[in-house]
Design a protein around this motif. Structure first.
Motif, PDB file in Angstrom:
ATOM      1  N   LYS A 591       0.026  -1.288  48.211  1.00 19.38           N
ATOM      2  CA  LYS A 591      -0.187   0.117  47.871  1.00 19.38           C
ATOM      3  C   LYS A 591       0.818   1.001  48.598  1.00 19.38           C
ATOM      4  O   LYS A 591       1.373   1.944  48.025  1.00 19.38           O
ATOM      5  CB  LYS A 591      -1.618   0.528  48.232  1.00 19.38           C
ATOM      6  CG  LYS A 591      -2.669   0.033  47.260  1.00 19.38           C
ATOM      7  CD  LYS A 591      -4.045   0.562  47.648  1.00 19.38           C
ATOM      8  CE  LYS A 591      -5.098   0.169  46.622  1.00 19.38           C
ATOM      9  NZ  LYS A 591      -6.450   0.668  46.979  1.00 19.38           N
ATOM     10  N   ASP A 596       2.730  -1.307  41.346  1.00 18.38           N
ATOM     11  CA  ASP A 596       1.740  -0.886  40.350  1.00 18.38           C
ATOM     12  C   ASP A 596       0.555  -1.854  40.301  1.00 18.38           C
ATOM     13  O   ASP A 596       0.631  -2.984  40.768  1.00 18.38           O
ATOM     14  CB  ASP A 596       2.380  -0.752  38.960  1.00 18.38           C
ATOM     15  CG  ASP A 596       2.777  -2.096  38.380  1.00 18.38           C
ATOM     16  OD1 ASP A 596       1.887  -2.843  37.930  1.00 18.38           O
ATOM     17  OD2 ASP A 596       3.989  -2.414  38.396  1.00 18.38           O
ATOM     18  N   TYR A 597      -0.552  -1.409  39.695  1.00 18.35           N
ATOM     19  CA  TYR A 597      -1.823  -2.118  39.716  1.00 18.35           C
ATOM     20  C   TYR A 597      -1.712  -3.532  39.160  1.00 18.35           C
ATOM     21  O   TYR A 597      -2.187  -4.490  39.773  1.00 18.35           O
ATOM     22  CB  TYR A 597      -2.871  -1.325  38.930  1.00 18.35           C
ATOM     23  CG  TYR A 597      -4.195  -2.046  38.805  1.00 18.35           C
ATOM     24  CD1 TYR A 597      -5.120  -2.015  39.856  1.00 18.35           C
ATOM     25  CD2 TYR A 597      -4.520  -2.766  37.655  1.00 18.35           C
ATOM     26  CE1 TYR A 597      -6.329  -2.678  39.752  1.00 18.35           C
ATOM     27  CE2 TYR A 597      -5.729  -3.433  37.552  1.00 18.35           C
ATOM     28  CZ  TYR A 597      -6.625  -3.392  38.602  1.00 18.35           C
ATOM     29  OH  TYR A 597      -7.823  -4.065  38.500  1.00 18.35           O
ATOM     30  N   THR A 598      -1.096  -3.679  37.989  1.00 21.58           N
ATOM     31  CA  THR A 598      -1.012  -4.993  37.349  1.00 21.58           C
ATOM     32  C   THR A 598      -0.284  -5.990  38.231  1.00 21.58           C
ATOM     33  O   THR A 598      -0.727  -7.135  38.408  1.00 21.58           O
ATOM     34  CB  THR A 598      -0.295  -4.888  35.985  1.00 21.58           C
ATOM     35  OG1 THR A 598      -0.982  -3.941  35.175  1.00 21.58           O
ATOM     36  CG2 THR A 598      -0.253  -6.249  35.299  1.00 21.58           C
ATOM     37  N   ARG A 600       0.079  -5.757  41.483  1.00 21.71           N
ATOM     38  CA  ARG A 600      -0.747  -5.985  42.690  1.00 21.71           C
ATOM     39  C   ARG A 600      -1.769  -7.077  42.425  1.00 21.71           C
ATOM     40  O   ARG A 600      -1.957  -7.980  43.227  1.00 21.71           O
ATOM     41  CB  ARG A 600      -1.466  -4.699  43.106  1.00 21.71           C
ATOM     42  CG  ARG A 600      -0.585  -3.619  43.690  1.00 21.71           C
ATOM     43  CD  ARG A 600      -1.376  -2.649  44.540  1.00 21.71           C
ATOM     44  NE  ARG A 600      -2.521  -2.058  43.896  1.00 21.71           N
ATOM     45  CZ  ARG A 600      -2.552  -0.860  43.313  1.00 21.71           C
ATOM     46  NH1 ARG A 600      -1.426  -0.136  43.283  1.00 21.71           N
ATOM     47  NH2 ARG A 600      -3.644  -0.376  42.783  1.00 21.71           N
TER      48      ARG A 600
END
Length: 878
Positions: A591, A596-598, A600
């Protein structure tokens, strides 16, 4: 283990010893029965009719299947079987499904027959293995049956908790002796056997002796059953008020058991006198940090906890307090159904569904009756009580309906409308529900038929190859005599042939042109160790893998530990907690880096627990397996638990707190104990460096400081019958018992020096990472007033160092003893040690270090190394 020698239990009077009369030569069945009956009467025991029937048949050399309820005295019948075998000059065996029960029975039998007549054999070691009475797990008996068959020196064989015949993983071990030991006299015992017809036929046909089933016994303490829609806390208060305590509250996970116990502390369960008595009883017990502090508060309120994740000393304490009548409620798991010795009046099941390792399902009849049967204490209660709670959402909905009924004063129409309009609480997703009808069916249901679980493994084949007969014929007979279907028998035969072919191809077996004098058509070309498959089955691989390591490497000792850890069973609660911690730390980093979320989630999904040397060990394992195909029965499991504790400078409590293992302390301790004894047993003396010896000393001390019971039991067993080792064991135990004051945390200087060295190197690692906050936190934990508790002070030191040097190394060389200095008698600080961790700078000058004092008395009090940094800078004296 209490005391310094294996002697008659201090809780049993000397008159309890059961001896064979010296005048006997060939005792008659009548003499055997009368002598045992007189001994039992001398202990204040009168035989129930079912006990008398079973004991008479055993005295007459018949087989007995004891299918009577819990509390009907099956243990006394087993005692008679051992006595009859002893009187006839026969070797007898007692088996149970778990080591805890085997160990409990061992000490019980020692108290009755004397230490010279009783031995114990486990997968770890053995004590008095030549004794006429042997306690062991079912696998040990099964392996002997495979190796020796009809030639095994056996008389009575007691198989306790025989319903484990249907266990998916271990059931084979309960079936093999029935097939392979025609000379044995069997006593099969369980409260939930169900239909025993097939066992009666098998044993009678195989041995030529009658089988008597004793199953008509009435339960000495009858049970009453209740389905409860009252909230759990209210129900427990009600049961206590009705004098139906102690209550065992059954959960199906350790987490639920521990959490529920914490919610019961507010209950007013104890009178003032009971509270004072309990407080007095707990005064001398030493509760360690971690879960011990929580357990102490629970026990003082009359609430106990009991599950396999607890330290052994805590489980024993709860059992003892329950036996003394000092606990009103015990929140535990369904291990109660495996003969755990917790005397209770009421069993309260929080549910009728459980996760069985594969799926969530309702309890079957056998599981229900095993648990429910523990209610009611013979000699104390006239009736036992079994309560089953309705699902929580049902209880809450009914409570809501009762409130609405009270609110509308009996107006049925308004009540119905209010209930209809109020949304009902729904069960959680994936919940497998039950009802009062489920409960009623289980109450009257007979135990399910026991399903055969025969299997064929490399170890079984190798055991059979030790017999003086053709192993191919022996294996075929074993499979075709099993209770498996014809289709399944054919599958097992194909598996056995596949194993034989692999052993021949690997050169482990040779095939004869003609059968030899024993009828063998194949034979081993290698000699297996005596305890093959009884100890760590991959231990020979570990010894071979040690040759891959460089003894001159600074990390050699850690790498030896990693090799040994790879052959141990994985403690999934611990490795799971490691993964959780790693993911938490990595997520914060990702973070911060703006990932980005995907991406991560992809990175986090690939994380696993630490696995040092995994690649090289797995490669070597494949090579080793080509020459030793039987290792395919087992899986290499690289991991880092002991090594992780060393590298992070953790004490036991540090590891528990860091990974959130308070409810799994016992799991971590058992793993550390297994690692310690496997290191001691497996690593050849020539491979043990001084650094490794130091780490072993440290590990042994960690275990002793936490809970010495497991280690003491193993050390006593490992001493075996060697007079010198026994004398040394006795001397050490006597010294520990008589020493005053007891040795503190710093008492073992060699082990404590390892703690200090690891802690100082941990500071060097954090220094290299420029983590002034973490360095300050380490100091603040024990000495918050020190200037080094301030991150700014560390920041100044970091700036000064990195103004002069570009980097500080924390590799294997930096960890070496050359970069650690320890003065145990600094002139300016009595009662302290002075330590210096040299910082390995990139120019190789090594003229900076972290200087610290270790307060020994404070360390003993805190049970941790109390390290106060003195300065960080150029090397100098104390």
């Amino acid at each position: 283990m209490a005391g310094a020698r294996l002697v008659t239990s201090p809780n049993a009077p000397s008159s309890a010893t059961l001896r064979v009369p010296g005048s006997w030569s060939t005792p008659t069945p009548e003499e055997l029965f009368e002598t045992f009956q007189q001994w039992a009467a001398g202990q204040g025991l009168s035989l129930y009719p079912a006990q008398e029937d079973a004991i008479l048949e055993l005295a007459d050399s018949q087989h007995v299947i004891m299918a009577t309820p819990t509390g009907s005295g099956k243990s006394l019948v087993a005692l008679a079987a051992h006595f009859f075998g002893l009187a006839r000059g026969q070797r007898t065996m007692y088996t149970a499904p778990i080591k805890a029960l085997v160990s409990e029975k061992f000490f019980s039998l020692v108290g009755v027959f004397g230490p010279e007549n009783v031995g114990m054999v486990t997968g770890d070691s053995s004590v008095n293995a030549g004794a006429p009475i042997i306690c062991c797990t079912a696998e040990i008996l099964a392996n002997e049956a495979l190796r020796e068959g009809a030639e095994a020196n056996l008389g009575p064989v007691v198989m306790d908790e025989f319903h484990f015949y249907a266990d998916p993983h271990r059931g084979w071990a309960w079936q093999v002796p029935l097939i392979e030991l025609p000379q044995a006299q069997f006593l099969l015992m369980s409260a939930t056997l169900g239909d025993t017809t097939r066992f009666e036929s098998r044993i009678a046909d195989g041995t030529g002796r009658d089988v008597v089933v004793v199953s008509s016994a009435e339960r000495p303490v009858p049970l009453s059953f209740e389905y409860s829609t009252t909230a759990l806390v209210e129900k427990l208060e009600e049961l206590a008020a009705k004098q139906l305590a102690p209550v065992y509250v059954v959960h199906f996970s350790q987490r639920e058991a521990a959490e529920q116990a914490a919610g019961l502390m507010s209950l007013n369960l104890l009178s003032k006198a009971e509270r004072e008595r309990l407080g007095e009883r707990l005064k001398t017990f030493r509760f360690a940090k971690g879960y011990g502090q929580t357990l102490s508060r629970l026990l003082k309120s009359g609430v106990g906890v009991h599950h396999a994740g607890m330290l052994p000393k805590y489980r024993r304490l709860v059992e003892q307090l329950a036996q003394e009548g000092l606990l009103k409620v015990i929140s535990g798991t369904d291990t109660l159904g495996v003969g755990i010795n917790v005397p209770i009046r009421t069993v309260l099941l929080t549910g009728l569904s459980k996760y069985d390792g594969t799926r969530v399902r309702q309890l079957n009849a056998r599981e229900f009756h095993q648990i429910a049967g523990r209610a009611g204490r013979a000699g104390f209660d006239t009736e036992g009580t079994v309560v089953v709670q309705a699902p929580e959402h049902v209880i809450e909905n009914e409570a809501s309906a009762r409130k609405l009924a009270a609110k509308h004063g009996g107006d049925d129409a308004k009540i119905a409308q209010a209930i209809k309009s109020k949304p009902k609480k729904k069960p959680p997703e994936g919940f497998v529900s039950w009802s009062e009808k489920t409960f009623e069916k289980l109450m009257v249901a007979a135990p399910e038929p026991m399903v055969s679980r025969m299997k064929v493994t490399y170890a079984m084949v190798l055991h059979i190859l030790n017999r003086p007969e053709d192993p191919v014929t022996a294996m075929r007979r074993l499979i075709t005599s099993s209770d498996e279907t014809p289709v399944r028998q054919a599958q097992l035969q194909r598996r056995a042939l596949q194993i034989l072919r692999e052993l021949l191809a690997a050169g482990v077996l040779e095939k004869f042109d003609e059968p030899d004098e024993d009828g063998r058509t194949v034979d081993l070309t290698i000699e297996l160790q005596d305890d093959f498959a009884l100890n760590q089955p991959l231990a020979p691989f570990a010894v071979a893998a040690l040759d891959l390591l460089d003894p001159e490497s600074e990390t050699y000792a850690l790498e030896v530990i990693s090799v040994i850890e790879s052959i141990l069973e994985t403690p999934y609660q611990v490795t799971g907690a490691q993964v959780k911690k790693l993911k938490s730390e990595r997520l914060a980093e990702l973070k911060a880096d703006g990932v980005d979320y995907t991406e991560r989630m992809r990175i986090l999904d690939e994380l696993t627990h630490p696995q040092p040397l995994a690649e090289i060990l797995e490669q070597q394992f494949e090579v080793y397996r080509a020459a030793a195909p039987w290792v395919a029965d087992h899986e290499l499991q690289p991991k880092s638990v002991v090594r992780d504790m060393i590298e992070r400078a953790f004490t036991f409590i540090d590891a528990v707190n860091f990974y959130g293992l308070a409810r799994s302390e016992g799991v971590l301790l058992r793993y550390l104990t297994d690692a310690y004894r496997t290191l001691r047993q497996t690593v050849p003396a020539a491979k043990v460096s001084s650094d490794l010896e130091d780490l072993l000393e440290w590990l042994g001390e960690v275990i002793r400081q936490t809970d010495s019971s497991l280690l003491e039991e193993w050390e006593r067993m490992a001493a075996g019958e060697d007079p010198e080792r026994l004398a040394e064991w006795d001397r050490q135990r006597t010294q520990e018992i008589t020493s005053a004051p007891p040795v503190g945390f710093t008492g073992n200087e060699r082990a404590f020096a390892v703690v200090v060295r690891n802690a100082m190197f941990r500071r060097a690692e954090l220094f290299s990472q420029e983590k002034e906050g973490a360095l300050a936190a380490l100091q603040r934990e024990h000495t918050p007033t020190s200037e080094w508790s301030d991150p700014n002070r560390w920041a100044e030191a970091l700036d000064a160092f990195f103004d002069e040097y570009e980097d500080v190394y924390v590799d294997a060389e930096a960890r070496s003893a050359e970069h650690f200095r320890l003065n145990k008698n600094p002139a300016d600080r009595p009662g302290c040690w002075h330590a210096v961790q040299v910082l390995d700078d990139n120019e190789g000058n090594r003229d900076w270090g972290i200087h610290a004092y270790i307060d020994l008395p404070a360390s003993d009090e805190a049970e941790a190394a109390i390290i106060t940094v003195d300065h960080v800078g150029e090397l100098r004296g104390p």
